[in-house]
Design an enzyme around this catalytic site. Structure first.
Site, PDB file in Angstrom:
ATOM      1  N   HIS A   1      -7.610  65.276 135.331  1.00 23.67           N
ATOM      2  CA  HIS A   1      -7.389  64.326 136.419  1.00 23.67           C
ATOM      3  C   HIS A   1      -6.356  64.787 137.433  1.00 23.67           C
ATOM      4  CE1 HIS A   1      -9.812  60.838 135.200  1.00 23.67           C
ATOM      5  NE2 HIS A   1      -9.534  61.180 133.956  1.00 23.67           N
TER       6      HIS A   1
ATOM      7  N   LYS B   1      -1.188  51.308 145.618  1.00 17.23           N
ATOM      8  CA  LYS B   1      -1.321  52.411 144.669  1.00 17.23           C
ATOM      9  C   LYS B   1      -0.029  52.536 143.887  1.00 17.23           C
ATOM     10  CE  LYS B   1      -4.303  55.492 147.415  1.00 17.23           C
ATOM     11  NZ  LYS B   1      -5.386  55.666 146.446  1.00 17.23           N
ATOM     12  N   ARG B   2      -0.087  53.268 142.789  1.00 17.95           N
ATOM     13  CA  ARG B   2       1.124  53.703 142.099  1.00 17.95           C
ATOM     14  C   ARG B   2       2.012  54.451 143.089  1.00 17.95           C
ATOM     15  NH1 ARG B   2       1.672  58.695 139.366  1.00 17.95           N
ATOM     16  NH2 ARG B   2      -0.562  59.037 139.641  1.00 17.95           N
TER      17      ARG B   2
ATOM     18  N   LYS C   1       1.218  60.507 146.907  1.00 14.00           N
ATOM     19  CA  LYS C   1       0.371  59.451 147.465  1.00 14.00           C
ATOM     20  C   LYS C   1       0.871  58.981 148.837  1.00 14.00           C
ATOM     21  CE  LYS C   1      -1.259  57.855 142.947  1.00 14.00           C
ATOM     22  NZ  LYS C   1      -2.706  58.091 143.114  1.00 14.00           N
TER      23      LYS C   1
ATOM     24  N   THR D   1     -10.096  56.047 143.189  1.00 16.59           N
ATOM     25  CA  THR D   1     -11.206  55.082 143.163  1.00 16.59           C
ATOM     26  C   THR D   1     -10.915  53.891 144.074  1.00 16.59           C
ATOM     27  OG1 THR D   1     -10.274  54.045 141.175  1.00 16.59           O
ATOM     28  CG2 THR D   1     -12.000  55.696 140.856  1.00 16.59           C
TER      29      THR D   1
ATOM     30  N   LYS E   1     -13.489  51.288 146.299  1.00 16.81           N
ATOM     31  CA  LYS E   1     -13.456  49.822 146.244  1.00 16.81           C
ATOM     32  C   LYS E   1     -13.306  49.222 147.627  1.00 16.81           C
ATOM     33  CE  LYS E   1     -11.225  50.420 141.789  1.00 16.81           C
ATOM     34  NZ  LYS E   1      -9.912  50.668 141.179  1.00 16.81           N
TER      35      LYS E   1
END
Length: 907
Positions: free
Chosen positions: A441, A633-634, A639, A744, A748
């Site tokens: 991942h 998000k985390r 990110k 993901t 969504k």
């Protein structure tokens, strides 16, 4: 059947005592009725079909009332107004009623899948969210329960909101695992999801003085109606101690006596684990220094629609082998009396304990081994119960490692097969290799687990021996192919020759598994080119791509009822929920004014709902006509929530400089950000602090008013996502290119009618391709996705140029933002020194400065399009229509065919 037995015994007793014929006949007739019913149920059970339960609303209302009276008794409630029952109690009663139906399907599914090849999905996380709404949709009884609750004076949505999210995961990894379980059940693939039943979850996030604080997540405080405690399924899990080698001497030649081989050296087929013609038979025995108990808790996972499977998520809870030390207590050492209990239960207490300390690292490794060992013992037990030979385990079991966390399962299976079941090394390794597959991942080095050799030797001494042996035999094979290449041996070794030596868990997972897959096309290429290039030369056939997906049942059908109804009306079917490619039909109606109006109203409905939630929980009123710009998000540097915050500051400063006339041309915007930072990740916490400070400043400034609002939603979870995603206009998917494996959230949001601003990273690449293909098919011009920033193949070159240049070259727009922070606009500049130092000392590894101007341009393009509502909604419809590829049903079908070799069964 027990009742039948009692009735028969009673009837025979009546015959012996000689009652009148009139009394005996009804009794015997009752026996006949029971016998007939028992035979009927028995015949249905033999075929694997479970007797259905009635779903009439009046019956359901009666079940709910019965559950309140019998399972949740409160005798005084009947004397209180309205029965005195809270919505929380109604939720539990409703869940118990729904669970009855789940269990019927679950039992039938277990019968139908017995003996079938089954996938066991091992994951440290399962981010389920709420279960009631999903169960109602998947069982097809949502309307019936809505009517039943209405007859009792309650609204279904109020009852659903009483459920606490199961605190079993953190982010995308756990949510993906949950989507996969849904798709496995829906598509009738036999499966078990294995993980840990965390008592306190990751943590409940709060804010104090603008900073993140962590509290225990007491999600089990009110009990969990969806799980079934399995006291009949428990396993001993050993730790510490020592590994002992046992040597049995071969009898002298010509001896008439039996070979002096220890009983542990003979397996259930009568074979010695080593060649009996050799001088000695060697076996190993692990003598543990500590043992804990793993107890199973089963959670039925229903598929969607009639005749789908209900698979099992089996979670392990840790218990002490000896609950209470009475001798210590009697000696006055009261705390020592419960030490073993607290030590044992800590294993399943918290998800991802802080590993900044040696104790934290040991606990994390303990967690991983704990659930892997329990899982493998469970798999072996099931095979033995079916009298299936373990030598053919791979014919009945496929085990998927969801990232590197469960990799310790590989040496544990070797230990169980060699030390307990007495297979020889080659046979055991052959079984292990055929059973395991590994999903990678991430390619980020810091996220690829490496455990110190001394830690494994201390905690799992036998496993370190097995890992060394796996590595030794593997490197011999590598040396045979590249005899002079010492550097290659160093790169490919499972053991990193550092100080201390480290075990590379990703390498171990790859070496001992038969397959390794990435989770997006670009990620799978990077796995082969950056992470494992040497292994691609050795085993090119091992590598696959399985682009991630999401379940449309939860993320559209359940989470977004207004849009689901619109889609169903225009497609004329609900089959899109199990065949997402049907969404392509919407492209035929992209320009239809009626569809666009209905689409816009569905979005407006969701935005009004979210606005009410924000006013209630965050005390901020927002304009629902503004663009809802969402980044959930985390929290992590790659990110790039920080990039978003810096752009918000730039927007704020720009608005402040505009004249009142020019401000009329500004697109109103509501920024919504949510996510948790790991407890030990100080810079991520500092980013949250900056974000909250910006929010406080902006939201209280009358100059900007409704033109700009910034909201941070604490304690992000699945339920928050289900509220936010349907209301989003623009989603931020802005990770540094090459660092997000797939993502993901992007899927969504676009499925729910959002447009996307992002880098060409992870699944963004494939989403952009699908949208472009749809747009081309209907000859629709203009972008459907706002792309910016460096490409993955450019990032290393840019970083090198930054390092070689001596200092970062930042654009004026970026300097403007840094000056605003350091100048104290959002609080003392020194408070945010760790953030400013990123750019002061040439450490911009995530390329925020490089991508900033391009990012601002993409946001400006989105603003221009949002000012044209008709064109905007057309792009949203095209995006949703293009998402057929990104169903987790498609992903699971690829795993089943290419990696697991499992087939659908009929239930």
């Amino acid at each position: 059947l027990r009742l039948l037995d009692r009735q028969v015994s009673h009837s025979l007793a009546l015959r012996r005592t000689g009652p009148s014929q009139a009394k005996r006949v009804p009794q015997l007739a009752r026996v006949g009725q029971l016998a007939s019913a028992a035979l009927h149920l028995g015949s249905r059970s033999m075929t694997g079909v479970s007797p259905s339960l009635p779903n009439d609303p009046s019956v359901l209302a009666g079940e709910i009332q019965e559950a309140l009276e019998l399972s949740l008794p409160r005798p005084e409630a009947s004397n209180e107004a309205g029965g005195g029952r809270s919505a929380a109690e109604l939720y539990k009663a409703t869940a118990l009623s729904v669970r009855r139906r789940l269990v019927h399907g679950w039992v039938a599914s277990q019968r139908a899948t017995r003996g079938e090849r089954t996938v066991c999905y091992l994951s440290m996380e399962f981010l389920l969210g709420r279960s009631l709404s999903t169960a109602l949709h998947n069982l097809g009884v949502k309307d019936e329960y809505e009517a039943a609750l209405s007859s009792l004076g309650y609204k279904l949505e109020d009852i659903v909101s009483e459920e606490q999210d199961a605190a079993l995961g953190n982010g995308g990894l756990g949510r993906l695992a949950s989507c996969f379980l849904d798709s496995l059940s829906t598509q009738n693939y036999p499966a078990y999801g294995y993980g840990i039943r965390y008592k306190y979850g990751l943590f409940r996030q709060g804010l104090r003085d603008g900073c993140q604080v962590e509290y225990p997540e007491y999600w089990l405080e009110q009990s969990n109606p969806w799980e079934i405690e399995r006291k009949d399924i428990e396993y001993e899990i050993p730790f510490f101690g020592r590994s002992v080698m046992i040597t049995a001497v071969k009898p002298a030649e010509g001896s008439s006596g039996p070979a002096a081989i220890d009983a542990s050296c003979v397996n259930n087929s009568g074979n010695s684990p080593l060649n009996v013609s050799s001088v000695n038979c060697v076996s190993f025995r692990w003598e543990p220094g500590e043992v804990v108990i793993a107890r199973a808790y089963d959670w039925p996972i229903p598929g969607y629609g009639d005749n789908s499977l209900t698979n099992t998520m089996r979670l392990w809870s840790s218990l002490p082998a000896d609950e209470f030390d009475l001798a210590s207590f009697n000696d006055g050492r009261f705390l020592d009396a419960t030490t073993q209990r607290s030590n044992s239960e800590s294993i399943s207490s918290v998800l991802y304990p802080n590993d900044n300390s040696a104790a934290g690292k040991q606990l994390r490794l303990k967690q991983q081994f704990f659930f892997c060992s329990a899982t493998l013992q469970d798999v072996i037990r099931r095979l033995k119960s079916e009298s299936f030979p373990l030598s053919r385990m791979h014919e009945k079991v496929a085990i998927q490692l969801n990232d590197t966390h469960p990799t310790i399962a590989i040496p544990e299976l070797m230990r169980l097969l060699i030390d307990i079941e007495c297979f020889d090394w080659d046979t055991a390794y052959g079984i292990t290799n055929k059973v395991f597959a590994y999903t990678n991942h991430t390619i980020m080095p810091e996220a690829l687990e490496r455990w110190p050799v001394p830690l494994i030797q201390h905690l799992l001494p036998r496993h370190m021996e097995i890992i060394y042996e796996i590595n030794h035999r593997f490197l011999q094979a590598v040396q045979g192919m590249w005899p002079e290449d010492v550097n290659r041996l160093r790169r490919m070794s499972i053991i990193e020759e550092s100080s201390p030596k480290m075990v590379r868990m990703a390498t171990l997972a790859l070496v001992a598994s038969h397959a390794c897959n990435g989770v997006a096309v670009i990620h799978s290429k990077l796995v082969k080119s950056i992470l494992f290039p040497d292994f691609v030369e050795l085993w090119p056939e091992k590598f696959y791509n399985c682009t991630n997906g999401i379940t449309p049942r939860r993320w559209l059908l359940s989470a977004n009822s207004p849009l689901s109804r619109v889609i169903t009306d225009w497609l004329g079917t609900t089959e899109w929920a199990t065949n997402l490619s049907l969404m392509q039909r919407l492209r035929d109606y992209v320009s239809d004014p009626k569809l666009k109006a209905q689409w816009q109203e569905a979005k407006a409905c969701n935005k009004r709902r979210l606005a009410a939630y924000l006013a209630r929980t965050c005390n901020v009123d927002v304009d629902t006509n503004a663009m809802f710009d969402v980044h959930i998000k985390r929290i992590h540097e790659y990110k790039r929530q920080l990039l978003n915050v810096l752009a918000i500051i730039y927007r704020y400063c720009t608005i402040k400089e505009l004249s009142p006339e020019d401000r009329r041309n500004v697109v109103p915007k509501v920024y919504i950000i949510s996510g948790k930072a790991a407890p030990g990740y100080q810079l991520a916490k500092k980013i949250i602090q900056l974000l909250v400070s910006v929010s406080n400043k902006v939201n209280s400034d009358p100059d900007v008013g409704s033109l700009l609002k910034v909201i941070f939603i604490p304690n992000y979870n699945v339920s928050v996502a289900e509220m936010v995603i349907p209301a989003c206009d623009l989603t931020q998917q802005i990770s540094t290119a090459g660092m997000e494996a797939s993502g993901t959230g992007n899927m969504k949001f676009v499925l729910n009618g959002s447009l996307l601003v992002g880098t060409l990273d992870g699944a963004n690449v494939e989403i952009a391709e699908e949208i472009a293909a749809t747009s081309s098919a209907i000859k629709h011009d203009g972008p459907g996705i706002f792309i910016f920033g460096a490409r993955a193949e450019e990032t290393d070159r840019i970083r090198k140029a930054q390092r070689d240049g001596g200092s970062l070259v930042l654009p004026p727009e970026f300097h403007k933002v840094l000056y605003a922070i350091s100048g104290g606009l959002f609080g003392p500049g020194e408070m945010f020194r760790p953030i400013l130092d990123i750019f002061t000392y040439n450490k911009d590894n995530y390329l925020l400065g490089h991508d900033f101007v391009s990012y601002l341009g993409a946001l400006a393009d989105a603003d221009k399009l949002f000012a044209k509502p008709s064109e905007w909604v057309e792009k949203c419809i095209i995006g949703s229509a293009s998402m057929g590829k990104f169903s987790s049903d498609r992903t699971i079908a690829e795993y089943a065919q290419n990696i697991w070799g499992i087939k659908r069964v009929t239930c």
